[in-house]
Each structure stands twice: as C-alpha cells, then as structure tokens.
Design a protein around this motif. Structure first.
Motif, PDB file in Angstrom:
ATOM      1  N   ASN A 167       5.083  16.466  -8.946  1.00 29.77           N
ATOM      2  CA  ASN A 167       5.902  16.363  -7.743  1.00 29.77           C
ATOM      3  C   ASN A 167       5.866  14.937  -7.206  1.00 29.77           C
ATOM      4  OD1 ASN A 167       6.592  19.101  -7.679  1.00 29.77           O
ATOM      5  ND2 ASN A 167       4.710  19.617  -6.597  1.00 29.77           N
ATOM      6  N   LEU A 168       6.924  14.561  -6.473  1.00 25.46           N
ATOM      7  CA  LEU A 168       6.933  13.265  -5.796  1.00 25.46           C
ATOM      8  C   LEU A 168       6.017  13.355  -4.580  1.00 25.46           C
ATOM      9  CD1 LEU A 168      10.684  12.249  -5.984  1.00 25.46           C
ATOM     10  CD2 LEU A 168       8.784  11.409  -7.362  1.00 25.46           C
ATOM     11  N   ALA A 169       5.274  12.285  -4.320  1.00 30.30           N
ATOM     12  CA  ALA A 169       4.312  12.297  -3.211  1.00 30.30           C
ATOM     13  C   ALA A 169       4.216  10.912  -2.587  1.00 30.30           C
ATOM     14  CB  ALA A 169       2.954  12.746  -3.717  1.00 30.30           C
ATOM     15  N   THR A 170       3.739  10.877  -1.352  1.00 30.50           N
ATOM     16  CA  THR A 170       3.522   9.607  -0.649  1.00 30.50           C
ATOM     17  C   THR A 170       2.045   9.400  -0.343  1.00 30.50           C
ATOM     18  OG1 THR A 170       3.901  10.680   1.470  1.00 30.50           O
ATOM     19  CG2 THR A 170       5.813   9.628   0.411  1.00 30.50           C
ATOM     20  N   ASP A 171       1.198  10.223  -0.948  1.00 31.93           N
ATOM     21  CA  ASP A 171      -0.250  10.099  -0.718  1.00 31.93           C
ATOM     22  C   ASP A 171      -1.024  10.065  -2.038  1.00 31.93           C
ATOM     23  OD1 ASP A 171       0.174  12.736  -1.449  1.00 31.93           O
ATOM     24  OD2 ASP A 171      -1.236  13.545   0.029  1.00 31.93           O
ATOM     25  N   LEU A 172      -0.493   9.358  -3.039  1.00 31.27           N
ATOM     26  CA  LEU A 172      -1.172   9.260  -4.335  1.00 31.27           C
ATOM     27  C   LEU A 172      -2.452   8.452  -4.202  1.00 31.27           C
ATOM     28  CD1 LEU A 172       1.829   8.496  -6.725  1.00 31.27           C
ATOM     29  CD2 LEU A 172       0.688  10.690  -6.352  1.00 31.27           C
ATOM     30  N   ARG A 173      -3.408   8.798  -5.040  1.00 33.87           N
ATOM     31  CA  ARG A 173      -4.651   8.043  -5.121  1.00 33.87           C
ATOM     32  C   ARG A 173      -5.220   8.234  -6.519  1.00 33.87           C
ATOM     33  NH1 ARG A 173      -6.672  12.149  -1.300  1.00 33.87           N
ATOM     34  NH2 ARG A 173      -4.636  11.757  -0.452  1.00 33.87           N
ATOM     35  N   ASP A 174      -6.180   7.384  -6.889  1.00 32.02           N
ATOM     36  CA  ASP A 174      -6.833   7.506  -8.196  1.00 32.02           C
ATOM     37  C   ASP A 174      -7.810   8.668  -8.165  1.00 32.02           C
ATOM     38  OD1 ASP A 174      -5.494   5.282  -9.137  1.00 32.02           O
ATOM     39  OD2 ASP A 174      -7.160   3.904  -8.812  1.00 32.02           O
ATOM     40  N   ALA A 175      -7.879   9.403  -9.277  1.00 29.51           N
ATOM     41  CA  ALA A 175      -8.826  10.519  -9.391  1.00 29.51           C
ATOM     42  C   ALA A 175      -9.118  10.759 -10.859  1.00 29.51           C
ATOM     43  CB  ALA A 175      -8.241  11.778  -8.756  1.00 29.51           C
ATOM     44  N   ARG A 176     -10.229  11.428 -11.081  1.00 28.76           N
ATOM     45  CA  ARG A 176     -10.584  11.849 -12.439  1.00 28.76           C
ATOM     46  C   ARG A 176     -10.641  13.362 -12.474  1.00 28.76           C
ATOM     47  NH1 ARG A 176     -14.142   6.937 -12.635  1.00 28.76           N
ATOM     48  NH2 ARG A 176     -13.273   5.711 -14.319  1.00 28.76           N
ATOM     49  N   ASP A 177     -10.418  13.906 -13.657  1.00 29.63           N
ATOM     50  CA  ASP A 177     -10.502  15.346 -13.857  1.00 29.63           C
ATOM     51  C   ASP A 177     -11.974  15.681 -14.097  1.00 29.63           C
ATOM     52  OD1 ASP A 177     -10.518  17.949 -14.879  1.00 29.63           O
ATOM     53  OD2 ASP A 177      -8.622  17.674 -15.934  1.00 29.63           O
TER      54      ASP A 177
ATOM     55  N   GLU B 120       0.838  -1.207   0.000  1.00 31.06           N
ATOM     56  CA  GLU B 120       0.000   0.000   0.000  1.00 31.06           C
ATOM     57  C   GLU B 120       0.872   1.256   0.000  1.00 31.06           C
ATOM     58  OE1 GLU B 120      -3.559   2.342   0.287  1.00 31.06           O
ATOM     59  OE2 GLU B 120      -3.287   0.234  -0.195  1.00 31.06           O
ATOM     60  N   ILE B 121       1.916   1.268   0.831  1.00 32.77           N
ATOM     61  CA  ILE B 121       2.827   2.414   0.887  1.00 32.77           C
ATOM     62  C   ILE B 121       3.508   2.604  -0.466  1.00 32.77           C
ATOM     63  CG2 ILE B 121       5.005   3.244   1.889  1.00 32.77           C
ATOM     64  CD1 ILE B 121       4.008   1.949   4.554  1.00 32.77           C
ATOM     65  N   GLU B 122       3.941   1.512  -1.071  1.00 35.07           N
ATOM     66  CA  GLU B 122       4.589   1.597  -2.389  1.00 35.07           C
ATOM     67  C   GLU B 122       3.607   2.108  -3.442  1.00 35.07           C
ATOM     68  OE1 GLU B 122       6.667  -1.330  -5.693  1.00 35.07           O
ATOM     69  OE2 GLU B 122       6.462  -2.046  -3.639  1.00 35.07           O
ATOM     70  N   TRP B 123       2.365   1.640  -3.377  1.00 35.79           N
ATOM     71  CA  TRP B 123       1.355   2.045  -4.361  1.00 35.79           C
ATOM     72  C   TRP B 123       1.053   3.537  -4.244  1.00 35.79           C
ATOM     73  CZ3 TRP B 123      -3.786   3.791  -4.020  1.00 35.79           C
ATOM     74  CH2 TRP B 123      -4.513   3.748  -5.212  1.00 35.79           C
ATOM     75  N   ARG B 124       1.103   4.081  -3.030  1.00 31.40           N
ATOM     76  CA  ARG B 124       0.796   5.489  -2.799  1.00 31.40           C
ATOM     77  C   ARG B 124       1.980   6.409  -3.046  1.00 31.40           C
ATOM     78  NH1 ARG B 124      -3.797   7.049  -0.880  1.00 31.40           N
ATOM     79  NH2 ARG B 124      -5.295   5.587  -0.050  1.00 31.40           N
ATOM     80  N   THR B 125       3.145   5.862  -3.323  1.00 32.05           N
ATOM     81  CA  THR B 125       4.355   6.659  -3.503  1.00 32.05           C
ATOM     82  C   THR B 125       4.707   6.751  -4.981  1.00 32.05           C
ATOM     83  OG1 THR B 125       5.151   5.906  -1.355  1.00 32.05           O
ATOM     84  CG2 THR B 125       6.777   6.852  -2.842  1.00 32.05           C
ATOM     85  N   GLY B 126       5.035   7.962  -5.424  1.00 35.41           N
ATOM     86  CA  GLY B 126       5.436   8.159  -6.817  1.00 35.41           C
ATOM     87  C   GLY B 126       5.239   9.599  -7.231  1.00 35.41           C
ATOM     88  N   GLN B 127       5.171   9.803  -8.533  1.00 38.09           N
ATOM     89  CA  GLN B 127       5.030  11.143  -9.088  1.00 38.09           C
ATOM     90  C   GLN B 127       3.564  11.433  -9.417  1.00 38.09           C
ATOM     91  OE1 GLN B 127       6.889  11.842 -12.911  1.00 38.09           O
ATOM     92  NE2 GLN B 127       7.279  13.990 -12.376  1.00 38.09           N
ATOM     93  N   CYS B 128       3.082  12.563  -8.929  1.00 38.16           N
ATOM     94  CA  CYS B 128       1.723  12.996  -9.225  1.00 38.16           C
ATOM     95  C   CYS B 128       1.619  13.335 -10.706  1.00 38.16           C
ATOM     96  CB  CYS B 128       1.377  14.222  -8.364  1.00 38.16           C
ATOM     97  SG  CYS B 128      -0.215  14.962  -8.759  1.00 38.16           S
ATOM     98  N   GLU B 129       0.566  12.854 -11.344  1.00 33.24           N
ATOM     99  CA  GLU B 129       0.397  13.109 -12.779  1.00 33.24           C
ATOM    100  C   GLU B 129      -0.052  14.535 -13.078  1.00 33.24           C
ATOM    101  OE1 GLU B 129      -0.993   9.824 -15.415  1.00 33.24           O
ATOM    102  OE2 GLU B 129      -1.656   8.984 -13.487  1.00 33.24           O
ATOM    103  N   TRP B 130      -0.523  15.268 -12.073  1.00 30.81           N
ATOM    104  CA  TRP B 130      -0.965  16.632 -12.319  1.00 30.81           C
ATOM    105  C   TRP B 130       0.124  17.659 -12.015  1.00 30.81           C
ATOM    106  CZ3 TRP B 130      -6.584  16.412  -9.981  1.00 30.81           C
ATOM    107  CH2 TRP B 130      -7.402  15.681 -10.852  1.00 30.81           C
ATOM    108  N   CYS B 131       0.717  17.608 -10.822  1.00 29.27           N
ATOM    109  CA  CYS B 131       1.729  18.617 -10.468  1.00 29.27           C
ATOM    110  C   CYS B 131       3.148  18.144 -10.745  1.00 29.27           C
ATOM    111  CB  CYS B 131       1.586  19.047  -9.013  1.00 29.27           C
ATOM    112  SG  CYS B 131       2.034  17.761  -7.816  1.00 29.27           S
TER     113      CYS B 131
END
Length: 182
Positions: free
Chosen positions: A84-94, A71-82
């Motif tokens: 920036n690297l983040a540790t709280d990624l989640r799925d979203a729609r525009d 879960e921690i690995e899944w939430r960590t990475g680069q935000c597709e909008w800004c």
C-alpha cells in the motif's frame, strides 16, 4: 565514509561510539565527535564520522524546510510488505529473517501488525515461557561448566555465559565476605 562494517543489527541513523583518533570524513584535519550509521543493508553499513561543525550542519539541514521536505519524501512511497502507499515508511527487518537480514521500507501499520502478532505469540506461551528454553543450553566455550581452561588444562577464568557469571558472582561474594571478616 570512514568505515564499512560487516553484518550489523542496527538501522540507519543509529549513533555509535567514535573510535579513538578518528578524523572527520569532510575535514580530515579535525577529530570526529560523532559516528552515525549511514546506508544499511544485510551486508553491513557505512559509518559517517563527523566533526562538531558537520554535526551542527547536519542538524541545521534536518530542521530546515529543505530537510523536512526531504524527510517527508523519504517517508512516502509503497510499503514493501503490504504494497500500500504510505506516508509513514521507515526501515525495518523481518524478525523471521534475523536481526542482520534484509532492510525493508515498511509502513507503520505493518510494523504494528507484526509487533502485535509477536506479542500475541508471546502471550499464548504463558507465564512459564523463557526465551532461553529455545537456545542451545550448552555454552561452546565452557560447555556449561562456567570456567574456561586452555589446551593444557590450565584454568583461564570464568566464562561470560550465565553459568560463568554465576560462578564469578559466587566467588566475588566469598571474597567480599572474607574481606569484611579481616
């Protein structure tokens, strides 16, 4: 994976009603008790049908160290909008792409920013804003009449639009009033 849907507005992880008679994906001899939305994109999603043993196993894994690390690995990475690297990624729609648009991996800060912008836009419209003002007011089934007729002009019932529901409510109230008098 029991089913692949067409476009769907919910995101991965959402629970759905299990169709009657649906069997577990892993144990075809057992009835499914849960349907969980899996991989999702703008074309649709996969649905996972699980028996009680599979539900318990999935829950146990998610609570385990390995599941929490995943879960921690899944939430960590680069935000597709800004970007920036983040540790709280989640799925979203525009919002502007619609509720069946592309699914993005987005950080909490971007979600907050987009929601705050949407709220500010709603606030700027004032108390008199009604989202229905943006819709085409004419219903395609009853053309704003509230009642549906077939091609031979036979009455087929009340429409499911607001006009039809209003007319149906009025008719039910008249019926109830007559029943009380009798």
């Amino acid at each position: 994976m029991s089913a692949v849907t067409g476009p769907i507005s919910t995101l991965a992880g959402a629970s759905h009603e299990v169709p009657e008679g649906q069997m577990c994906d892993e144990h075809p001899d057992r009835s499914a008790v849960a349907r969980i939305q899996g991989e999702t994109d703008s074309f649709g999603c996969e649905m996972d049908d699980l028996c009680q043993e599979c539900v318990d196993a999935r829950l146990a894994y998610r609570c385990s160290e390995a599941g929490q690390a995943e879960e921690i690995e899944w939430r960590t990475g680069q935000c597709e909008w800004c970007k920036n690297l983040a540790t709280d990624l989640r799925d979203a729609r525009d919002y502007e792409e619609g509720m069946n648009g592309r699914v993005y991996r987005v950080c909490g800060a971007c979600i907050k920013r987009v929601n705050d912008e949407a709220q500010a836009e709603m606030d700027a419209m004032g108390d008199y804003y009604d989202p229905r003002d943006d819709w085409d007011d004419t219903c395609g089934k009853c053309y704003g009449e509230g009642e549906v007729y077939d091609y031979e002009d036979r009455w087929r019932g009340y429409c499911t639009c607001s006009d039809g529901l209003r007319l149906k409510g009025e008719a039910e109230a008249r019926y109830a009033a007559k029943a009380v008098k009798s």
